[in-house]
Write an enzyme that holds these catalytic residues in place. Structure first.
Site, PDB file in Angstrom:
ATOM      1  N   TYR A 231      39.736  30.643  48.643  1.00 35.91           N
ATOM      2  CA  TYR A 231      38.779  31.667  48.279  1.00 35.91           C
ATOM      3  C   TYR A 231      37.312  31.237  48.370  1.00 35.91           C
ATOM      4  CZ  TYR A 231      43.034  33.731  46.402  1.00 35.91           C
ATOM      5  OH  TYR A 231      44.288  34.238  46.269  1.00 35.91           O
TER       6      TYR A 231
ATOM      7  N   HIS B 132      49.584  44.255  49.030  1.00 28.12           N
ATOM      8  CA  HIS B 132      50.950  44.020  49.494  1.00 28.12           C
ATOM      9  C   HIS B 132      51.973  44.926  48.823  1.00 28.12           C
ATOM     10  CE1 HIS B 132      48.761  40.697  50.975  1.00 28.12           C
ATOM     11  NE2 HIS B 132      48.537  40.228  49.774  1.00 28.12           N
TER      12      HIS B 132
ATOM     13  N   ASP C  75      47.840  55.580  50.215  1.00 25.56           N
ATOM     14  CA  ASP C  75      47.719  57.022  50.395  1.00 25.56           C
ATOM     15  C   ASP C  75      46.300  57.495  50.096  1.00 25.56           C
ATOM     16  OD1 ASP C  75      50.354  57.187  51.133  1.00 25.56           O
ATOM     17  OD2 ASP C  75      51.063  58.072  49.280  1.00 25.56           O
TER      18      ASP C  75
ATOM     19  N   HIS D 291      39.879  40.280  53.325  1.00 18.90           N
ATOM     20  CA  HIS D 291      40.476  39.243  52.481  1.00 18.90           C
ATOM     21  C   HIS D 291      39.696  37.948  52.659  1.00 18.90           C
ATOM     22  CE1 HIS D 291      44.021  41.450  51.133  1.00 18.90           C
ATOM     23  NE2 HIS D 291      43.923  42.072  52.280  1.00 18.90           N
ATOM     24  N   LEU D 292      39.519  37.243  51.576  1.00 17.91           N
ATOM     25  CA  LEU D 292      38.809  35.961  51.645  1.00 17.91           C
ATOM     26  C   LEU D 292      39.659  34.914  52.350  1.00 17.91           C
ATOM     27  CD1 LEU D 292      37.863  36.419  47.995  1.00 17.91           C
ATOM     28  CD2 LEU D 292      36.091  35.832  49.645  1.00 17.91           C
TER      29      LEU D 292
ATOM     30  N   ARG E 280      52.831  37.958  51.052  1.00 15.26           N
ATOM     31  CA  ARG E 280      51.476  38.385  51.445  1.00 15.26           C
ATOM     32  C   ARG E 280      51.415  38.818  52.922  1.00 15.26           C
ATOM     33  NH1 ARG E 280      48.326  36.864  46.784  1.00 15.26           N
ATOM     34  NH2 ARG E 280      49.143  34.900  45.999  1.00 15.26           N
TER      35      ARG E 280
END
Lengths: 144, 144, 144, 144, 144, 144, 144, 144, 144, 144, 144, 144
Positions: C22, C77, C84, C97-98, C108
């Protein structure tokens, strides 16, 4: 308005099957209830254990009926042929089941014929048929 | 007789969602139609995007309602917690969907919450709710 | 031009999480870098651990923003409901995503929410956000 | 600073492929846009339909380039050999795709080569390349 | 020494749920037994049906508690977000279940949150909590 | 007696690859060791990154060699074409791998080309080649 | 230097088993060939049909042998216990098979014990043992 | 009318391969039979073991041929890149196989390239090609 | 009160196994700690590497013990026979593991024997045994 | 020479089915075209929706026909019984499909009956039948 | 004529196991019934909980018996080693089960040892053994 | 005592089918042998290729027979409808197969109808029927 109600294999045994799943009524009794609840509608009831005969009935329905309600019994989970005949038929079509299939065996989770219909009702015993009639009348009247 | 009609995530967007799947009506309009078709019944309509809030509502229903109709939206395919709360609740319960799920994405074939209900209706757009009311009245009256 | 940057569960912990995945920066620091790199753009930053609150934010974005950048965290996930709501929202939308998800756990690899967005960026730590802003500006300007 | 931009099979057909997925631009046009947006950077563009030739290029990049941007086309989903060559190469590496792969066929969800890169961008048509250049410059400058 | 005991969705219904799985005691009664068996320990008991609220609680535990015991209920099998928050939290953590999950439905075999904890106890009804307290005291004292 | 030793993609990088898996030696050094250990045998060493070139080499081996030792690198897990060419070739054939594949990624457990060979050796770094030569000499001498 | 050669279930039947898979030699004959080819090495040969006895042998090997060659027979595909005992044993260890397992039944593709060894040889009939001895001598001498 | 007949890896070995699957004829002999049966058509026959070369050929076919018949050999089951090049090519295209693939190994049931063609013929040995020519002439004449 | 503590394959190696998973103590030391913590209870400790011997022990326990604590080691994931013997035995039974299995290899997620026990504890190293004794005493006293 | 052309369920609907998949012709029209293209051959055309009737026809074919061309419709994907009857019948047999099945639903990728035939043709609409006749004449003449 | 009747793990518990699956009789009682029904045949009855001991018995049967009837208990679903010993043994061999396995747990549907026998009988409680004797006598007399 | 022996599709071909699987006898001959071995029992033999006709026969058996022996042929692996009719029928029922199914194709491992019967016999060619009669007499006499 004339509606075809098709019942597949083993549904002629209703009344003798496991009432937890199927309720206590015979098929004749269910037909009687349907006619009483919807006296203004004309029905044809047809039951057979033959996959081919169900297909024949569906193929011939287009000129004689305004809608089809079908309980395909065990063929619901295996019959690509039945699914194809439903897909071809341009009437309003509803698949019904007496028992609540999501709570039964794995092989009953495979829904082959349902995708040839417009909608699906499962789990209300004899009332599944009544709701299907209630709905198909709306569908026929709306013309979709 | 008082019935709780629960709507899960994104159902507040009805009217703006893809009409092939969901029909053209807003949730307000659907509520109006339900009340008009079943004027003798008292309804509470509740929509939320929170899974936890749906569970709270179901847990508290037992003392205030005679039956539950739920459209769990996307939680239908993922929420074990919602399924458990439905299983615990001893009222008549029906899961409804506007669209015909068997003809949609693979991940929508996984029905987690449905097995916490007594029956399942899918594919009739706004009429799915009407059929659910039609059926739950019979279930409540029969006392099962 | 106003852009909504949504961060899902546990992203408020950045700076304390595993820096291999991260990076070393807090969410506040990342916001500061974004604003510095794109001073001409107005941003709203919003973080929550509630799935329902993310859905609410997305549903309300259409009238207040020109585009959405979302890092759904773990909901990426599992959340059909979030997917929706993204699908319904007709703004340009990018999922970021980091960490580089293809090199992490099996669960994932299941990308549920991403298909509700227009594109996907993964693996560049804080720079994933910068690239998303860089891209969404082009998308908004092009009007697609 | 010199960056190698590799394009795999069928990307020489851009401009003639389905514009919903790939946009309207030819590969030449995309190269032109990249150079215009990043005039300070030196680029080498290379396209081939041969898996082995892509591997050769990657193996030789270490002494001639500061970073690699690769669109492996169909090899992204099948080539362990390409993945291994990327893993061995210690330059900053980004995999890009024009189309948003999560919304395409099942076999395109299998990402083999991506895990040999540092990050992944998908779905922004020609802008996927621009964002990759934008990011790789930051990665090279940071020295990671 | 202060221990946080978290209970997820539907655990507020204990006492009314199937006693074969969950035993006969209410959550209040279980708390009383725990306090009686471990009078020297300070406890905070917290139950919620909201996934996001569980995450908030875990994120804030680090400064207020020496250890966490969590029964995530149905979220145990679905919540990547909850798992991530547990993984981030550097306190001793134990996941408990009242019922013996290996003998229940297939979807309960998927343990997502457990891998964010240090250990796992399942099947001893209310005693699962007691054993967890018994163990976490040892873990806290040992300083691991 | 003349033996063809084929090396597939990325094996030209040996010496620079992860020594835990591949050992410390370059391909040249390995060839030198093989020649020294088996001075009475004539060898041809050939490395390429092209799948098609490996197939060509195998197709042409029948008239020029008494046996084939092949390390297909990443193609071991994906190439039906390479497998077919090995199956067609009626020489003794051994597949070797430097690393112990059972302890690596899932996609390396799929052995496609190995079933076109007579036997399989994996995990002994450069010694995998030596054992293969040791064995193929026995196979050639026995005439099977 | 002393090497333990372990043979699992049914390998005492060699000579009577299908020669396409296992060759024509009895286990006694194979032992004789091994001793003749490597006269300078001390061997202990041990065969048993008991999983537990194989584990005992491996556990006790550390003080009495310099390396282990094991043909686990059918236990290769099922025994986690055998795998664990191999993993614990810090001697050089090689798994051998007479037949070429990749060309046999599906259940023989599941290699459980192999990952407890340092390398794997399969398909050379009695020569599989010879190559294993050839290799383990190198491993022992190198001290790895 | 000019037709390109492409043969992938190992088809240059015909005549020497297993006649149960592939028949007894060499590729040259098959070409001779095709020309004799369809003397009015111009053919180009091309065989290669390189995936990239097949793609090149297909990309260049549009301006030089009226239709493509391709036997992709082993690439039929693995090549997304080849499939993409076929999909892009707007000529009539037929995939043929000499052997009846449904009766062969599992990995040959995975048909990747076939979905880039208009139709598929399998199992008639050299006659598969003749039928393909017979059909593609009709397709070209009909202009579809 | 007399409790049988069974240990399966490789648990006699404790103290020498990976301490991250199994802790630092030998089996003898663990037994000593158990006896010290529960001096009022009579224990029989038994370790074997034989599946059949574990089954024999369980079959004979009914007349000699009040409860069983079993760490089946590797047999936990494979032994239907052991599971059946546990199911037949009508004593309180607890399965324990030293390591936290959810964080280990895939094949250790398959819990076969656990469903023959009443509950399951995993991840607390030697304390797993202590908690099992703590719990089984309660179970025996309660007479369930 | 007399050839039996069998058509399974729903093929009597041709002309009314989706022309993208099935073309525009009725089954009668297709028969007419076949007879016109192959005037020297005697044909029997037979269509039925009954699986059992198809099996009867195949069982009786051996004494009355020189070859069978079958389009099993939906039974192609489900009927083991039909497959067995084809396998037993020692005439040349070809399975044909109008549509290109590899580009349709997943359940149509499961080819059960095809492996009871000698070859397979799919995707050429009515021309699939013509190519089958073209091929079966060659097969009958060659006597294989 | 001498027949070996082998019983695997836990069958010594018959009479105490669940009578729905296994009937009410002890193994001794079953042996008595067998001898009474087939007084002209010589039997050896052998039960063990050790997999290795069953293998030993089968390996030694060839010279002492005319046929083998085996109920492998739980090893039926896991033991490749047992299957191999049965395959090697060239006597008539029948696998029997007391319970009707198709109606039990998923892991009991995996039949490993059965394919080493000539036939399979399941579901008739003690009568499964009688039918096996009835059949094996016919097999031995016919000499197949 | 009267027993119904049902034979499904393709069993009328016995004598002509592969004798390795099915033996050499015709169905008539098998019937003759059965009558000769059990002269005291009344039998009705019925064969059909129609699934529906088998279901009809089973539905009508209850009043006319004391037990059913069924060889469903290929329907054994596909027919949920047949399974349901067997489940409904409260007579003793045995499923028999001539061949040893565990050693045949994968799709024959899927046993759908067997779970509607009380037991299962497979692999003894014509003797499978004899053993079924031998057993069903015991079942009928015992009244279970």
């Amino acid at each position: 308005m004339k509606i075809l109600i098709l019942n597949g294999p083993n549904l002629n045994l209703l009344g003798a099957r496991d009432s937890n799943y199927y309720g206590d009524l015979t098929l004749d009794k269910i037909e009687e209830i349907i006619k009483k609840e919807f006296p203004e509608i004309e029905f044809e009831f047809f039951q057979t254990n033959y996959e081919g005969e169900l297909i024949n009935k569906i193929q011939n329905a287009i000129n004689n009926f305004n809608g089809i309600i079908i309980n395909p019994g065990g063929y619901a989970h295996t019959s690509v042929a039945l699914r194809d005949s439903l897909t071809e038929c341009k009437l309003p079509k509803i698949e019904v089941h007496l028992s609540h299939l999501v709570n039964r065996e794995n092989f009953r989770q495979n829904l082959i014929t349902a995708s040839g219909c417009d909608g699906y009702i499962s789990g209300f015993k004899e009332n599944s048929y009544l709701a299907a009639v209630y709905l198909i009348i709306k569908m026929i009247r709306k013309g979709s």
